[in-house]
Design a protein around this motif. Structure first.
Motif, PDB file in Angstrom:
ATOM      1  N   ALA A  46       5.714  24.476  10.117  1.00 13.98           N
ATOM      2  CA  ALA A  46       4.593  25.155  10.762  1.00 13.98           C
ATOM      3  C   ALA A  46       5.078  26.227  11.739  1.00 13.98           C
ATOM      4  O   ALA A  46       4.525  27.328  11.808  1.00 13.98           O
ATOM      5  N   GLY A  47       6.160  25.905  12.465  1.00 11.55           N
ATOM      6  CA  GLY A  47       6.708  26.882  13.398  1.00 11.55           C
ATOM      7  C   GLY A  47       7.233  28.121  12.701  1.00 11.55           C
ATOM      8  O   GLY A  47       7.003  29.246  13.148  1.00 11.55           O
ATOM      9  N   VAL A  48       7.940  27.899  11.578  1.00 16.77           N
ATOM     10  CA  VAL A  48       8.469  29.035  10.812  1.00 16.77           C
ATOM     11  C   VAL A  48       7.333  29.895  10.271  1.00 16.77           C
ATOM     12  O   VAL A  48       7.382  31.133  10.320  1.00 16.77           O
ATOM     13  N   LEU A  49       6.281  29.244   9.754  1.00 17.51           N
ATOM     14  CA  LEU A  49       5.148  29.987   9.205  1.00 17.51           C
ATOM     15  C   LEU A  49       4.434  30.793  10.276  1.00 17.51           C
ATOM     16  O   LEU A  49       4.035  31.944  10.048  1.00 17.51           O
ATOM     17  N   ALA A  77     -11.265  47.655  -8.276  1.00 13.78           N
ATOM     18  CA  ALA A  77     -11.582  46.230  -8.178  1.00 13.78           C
ATOM     19  C   ALA A  77     -10.478  45.391  -8.823  1.00 13.78           C
ATOM     20  O   ALA A  77     -10.092  44.330  -8.298  1.00 13.78           O
ATOM     21  N   ALA A  78      -9.937  45.866  -9.960  1.00 15.71           N
ATOM     22  CA  ALA A  78      -8.843  45.148 -10.623  1.00 15.71           C
ATOM     23  C   ALA A  78      -7.577  45.180  -9.773  1.00 15.71           C
ATOM     24  O   ALA A  78      -6.825  44.198  -9.706  1.00 15.71           O
ATOM     25  N   LEU A  79      -7.326  46.309  -9.103  1.00 10.85           N
ATOM     26  CA  LEU A  79      -6.167  46.413  -8.221  1.00 10.85           C
ATOM     27  C   LEU A  79      -6.288  45.449  -7.044  1.00 10.85           C
ATOM     28  O   LEU A  79      -5.323  44.754  -6.688  1.00 10.85           O
ATOM     29  N   ALA A  80      -7.461  45.389  -6.439  1.00 10.17           N
ATOM     30  CA  ALA A  80      -7.679  44.464  -5.325  1.00 10.17           C
ATOM     31  C   ALA A  80      -7.494  43.020  -5.778  1.00 10.17           C
ATOM     32  O   ALA A  80      -6.934  42.190  -5.058  1.00 10.17           O
ATOM     33  N   HIS A  81      -7.949  42.720  -6.974  1.00 12.07           N
ATOM     34  CA  HIS A  81      -7.782  41.367  -7.521  1.00 12.07           C
ATOM     35  C   HIS A  81      -6.303  41.040  -7.696  1.00 12.07           C
ATOM     36  O   HIS A  81      -5.851  39.935  -7.373  1.00 12.07           O
ATOM     37  N   GLU A  82      -5.533  42.014  -8.178  1.00  9.77           N
ATOM     38  CA  GLU A  82      -4.098  41.797  -8.393  1.00  9.77           C
ATOM     39  C   GLU A  82      -3.367  41.598  -7.070  1.00  9.77           C
ATOM     40  O   GLU A  82      -2.478  40.750  -6.952  1.00  9.77           O
ATOM     41  N   VAL A  83      -3.726  42.382  -6.068  1.00 11.50           N
ATOM     42  CA  VAL A  83      -3.081  42.259  -4.760  1.00 11.50           C
ATOM     43  C   VAL A  83      -3.370  40.908  -4.128  1.00 11.50           C
ATOM     44  O   VAL A  83      -2.513  40.328  -3.447  1.00 11.50           O
ATOM     45  N   ALA A  84      -4.559  40.367  -4.362  1.00 19.08           N
ATOM     46  CA  ALA A  84      -4.972  39.117  -3.711  1.00 19.08           C
ATOM     47  C   ALA A  84      -4.569  37.868  -4.472  1.00 19.08           C
ATOM     48  O   ALA A  84      -4.863  36.762  -4.037  1.00 19.08           O
ATOM     49  N   THR A  85      -3.889  37.994  -5.607  1.00 22.13           N
ATOM     50  CA  THR A  85      -3.500  36.814  -6.384  1.00 22.13           C
ATOM     51  C   THR A  85      -2.358  36.074  -5.697  1.00 22.13           C
ATOM     52  O   THR A  85      -1.551  36.683  -4.984  1.00 22.13           O
ATOM     53  N   VAL A 121       0.635  37.272  -3.056  1.00 23.52           N
ATOM     54  CA  VAL A 121       0.540  36.838  -1.660  1.00 23.52           C
ATOM     55  C   VAL A 121       1.649  35.859  -1.298  1.00 23.52           C
ATOM     56  O   VAL A 121       2.202  35.909  -0.188  1.00 23.52           O
ATOM     57  N   LEU A 122       2.020  34.950  -2.220  1.00 26.80           N
ATOM     58  CA  LEU A 122       3.001  33.912  -1.923  1.00 26.80           C
ATOM     59  C   LEU A 122       4.429  34.300  -2.301  1.00 26.80           C
ATOM     60  O   LEU A 122       5.347  33.501  -2.135  1.00 26.80           O
ATOM     61  N   ASN A 123       4.607  35.494  -2.806  1.00 26.59           N
ATOM     62  CA  ASN A 123       5.943  35.958  -3.193  1.00 26.59           C
ATOM     63  C   ASN A 123       6.377  37.074  -2.246  1.00 26.59           C
ATOM     64  O   ASN A 123       5.937  38.211  -2.371  1.00 26.59           O
ATOM     65  N   PRO A 124       7.252  36.767  -1.272  1.00 25.83           N
ATOM     66  CA  PRO A 124       7.633  37.788  -0.286  1.00 25.83           C
ATOM     67  C   PRO A 124       8.317  39.004  -0.905  1.00 25.83           C
ATOM     68  O   PRO A 124       8.231  40.105  -0.374  1.00 25.83           O
ATOM     69  N   PHE A 125       8.996  38.807  -2.056  1.00 28.00           N
ATOM     70  CA  PHE A 125       9.670  39.928  -2.707  1.00 28.00           C
ATOM     71  C   PHE A 125       8.673  40.868  -3.371  1.00 28.00           C
ATOM     72  O   PHE A 125       9.025  41.983  -3.762  1.00 28.00           O
ATOM     73  N   LYS A 126       7.433  40.416  -3.507  1.00 30.35           N
ATOM     74  CA  LYS A 126       6.387  41.252  -4.078  1.00 30.35           C
ATOM     75  C   LYS A 126       5.375  41.670  -3.011  1.00 30.35           C
ATOM     76  O   LYS A 126       4.855  42.783  -3.026  1.00 30.35           O
ATOM     77  N   LEU A 127       5.118  40.733  -2.086  1.00 25.04           N
ATOM     78  CA  LEU A 127       4.120  40.993  -1.047  1.00 25.04           C
ATOM     79  C   LEU A 127       4.533  42.128  -0.123  1.00 25.04           C
ATOM     80  O   LEU A 127       3.758  43.062   0.121  1.00 25.04           O
ATOM     81  N   TYR A 128       5.762  42.072   0.409  1.00 27.42           N
ATOM     82  CA  TYR A 128       6.169  43.059   1.403  1.00 27.42           C
ATOM     83  C   TYR A 128       6.294  44.474   0.819  1.00 27.42           C
ATOM     84  O   TYR A 128       5.877  45.440   1.468  1.00 27.42           O
TER      85      TYR A 128
END
Length: 431
Positions: A122-125, A336-344, A348-355
């Protein structure tokens, strides 16, 4: 002949212990005292009665029986090795016979381990989330000051975003302009304009055709500070060309009566970079089309578009009979499709893709000074909901055209704006 070195003789070695010596005793201080078993009646070895003994070694038990020292068997001699007491052992000594037995190892406290693991995670997050927030917040370009817009309509319920796709080529090399088929026109114009309403009764995405016939009202120049206008009737995208984002907001508010809460703009290169950072966007194209102006060349069916292809898809209008109206529908569909892809979760859970996605997106966006990251996230998730069927996607209602400009249906627009202001379910349909 004496084979020993001078001063040495075989006889002079004496009665040495070790190599070749006839003596069984070690020399000098190296002689070890034997620990002898004492008679039961004798005082303990090493006691005051025995004169101190050798280091106070306690009485050694025998193996029992008659030892050789007493005229009996070998058991009468006890060297102390049997109980590990020669080296100061005792019942818990270090010898083989006196090794201390350990008790059973206590069972691990799993509740405590789980508790501390959870606290650490929790602290790291928390630290990572806070750091990411401030990093992302620092990258937003808050360059638009909506407080300079004059004569604004009253705010309503919900939140209204004006989303603009400009044809800005700022920062693009000649090679990039050629690759993306953008041309080299100077300045900036608006290729797409949309109002996104986020409310409690569903989200609504409304495209404003760039060729909409509108009046550009009186406005205060963003640089001169002087009152200008009105300039009309004119095309809607001319407002941006005249005086940038603030005049565009002023023109939309004047012609609709709807208060704009936030402004978001993205240019050509930024749009393509976001699509590439997210790994492409999958979209289902109903009917294939080509356009030499935008570089579009698509077949019908589901396919994943990269940045270059995505830009060609949302810019194409010459390939359609409905021209700009069809283009706005394609823009809505793709965003709308782009927003859907960004929010998947895969993003979101892959830092190498999210950042990389956040970096490309935030670097490309121009927003108003009051825009927060929470507002921006709310906008993206609302667009995702529209794509998922939880909202309404439409064009501004059109009644006809004049001089090549599209004329809005005033009655429908009035009803639509009233429903949005009161955050009611939208009943009006667009073209």
């Amino acid at each position: 002949m004496n084979e020993w070195p001078e001063g040495w003789s075989n006889d002079s070695r004496g009665n040495r212990y070790g190599r070749g010596s006839a003596g069984a005793q070690p020399e000098g201080a190296r002689v070890m005292r034997q620990v002898r078993r004492q008679e039961p009646s004798a005082p303990p070895y090493g006691s005051p009665q025995q004169g101190g003994g050798y280091g106070g070694v306690p009485q050694q038990p025998s193996y029992g029986g008659d030892g050789y020292a007493d005229g009996g068997g070998y058991d009468s001699y006890d060297s102390g090795y049997n109980t590990g007491q020669v080296y100061g052992g005792g019942p818990g000594g270090g010898g083989p016979g006196g090794q201390r037995e350990r008790g059973p190892r206590p069972a691990p406290n799993w509740r405590k381990r789980i508790k501390w693991t959870a606290i650490t995670v929790a602290g790291v997050l928390i630290v990572t989330s806070v750091a990411t927030y401030f990093w992302a917040d620092s990258k937003l370009h808050r360059d638009v000051d909506l407080s300079k817009v004059i004569d604004r309509p009253a705010t309503g319920k919900g939140t209204n975003y004006l989303i603009v796709g400009s044809d800005s080529r700022a920062g693009m090399s000649d090679a990039e302009k050629k690759k993306l088929h953008t041309g080299s026109a100077q300045g900036s114009r608006t290729d797409s304009m949309m109002i996104l309403h986020v409310g409690d009764n569903g989200d609504t995405l409304i495209s404003l055709p760039r060729d909409s016939n509108v009046t550009i009202p009186t406005f205060r120049g963003s640089e001169s500070g002087k009152l200008k206008g009105p300039l009309g009737p004119n095309k809607l995208n001319a407002a941006y060309a005249y005086d940038g984002p603030t005049l565009l907001v002023r023109t939309v508010e004047y012609n609709t009566g709807l208060h704009i809460d936030h402004y978001v703009e993205i240019g050509f290169a930024g749009f393509a970079n976001i699509v590439d950072a997210v790994g492409g966007v999958t979209i289902d194209i109903d009917k294939g089309f080509k356009d030499k102006y935008s570089g579009a060349d698509f077949k019908a069916g589901k396919q994943t578009l990269n940045g270059e292809e995505a830009l060609a898809f949302v810019r194409t209008r010459h390939a359609f009979a409905a021209s700009d109206l069809q283009r706005t529908k394609n823009q809505q569909k793709f965003l709308a499709a782009l927003a859907h892809e960004v929010a998947t979760p895969s993003t979101v859970l892959n830092p190498f893709k999210l950042y990389p996605t956040l970096g490309a997106g935030l670097d490309s966006l121009t927003v108003d000074k009051d825009m927060s990251l929470w507002d921006l996230a709310s906008m993206f998730f609302a667009m995702k909901d529209v794509n998922g069927g939880n909202g309404v996607s439409m064009n501004m209602p059109i009644s006809g055209s004049t001089g090549g400009n599209l004329v809005w249906d005033k009655a429908k627009v009035q009803t639509l704006v009233s429903e949005l202001k009161n955050d009611e379910k939208v009943t009006v349909s667009g073209n």
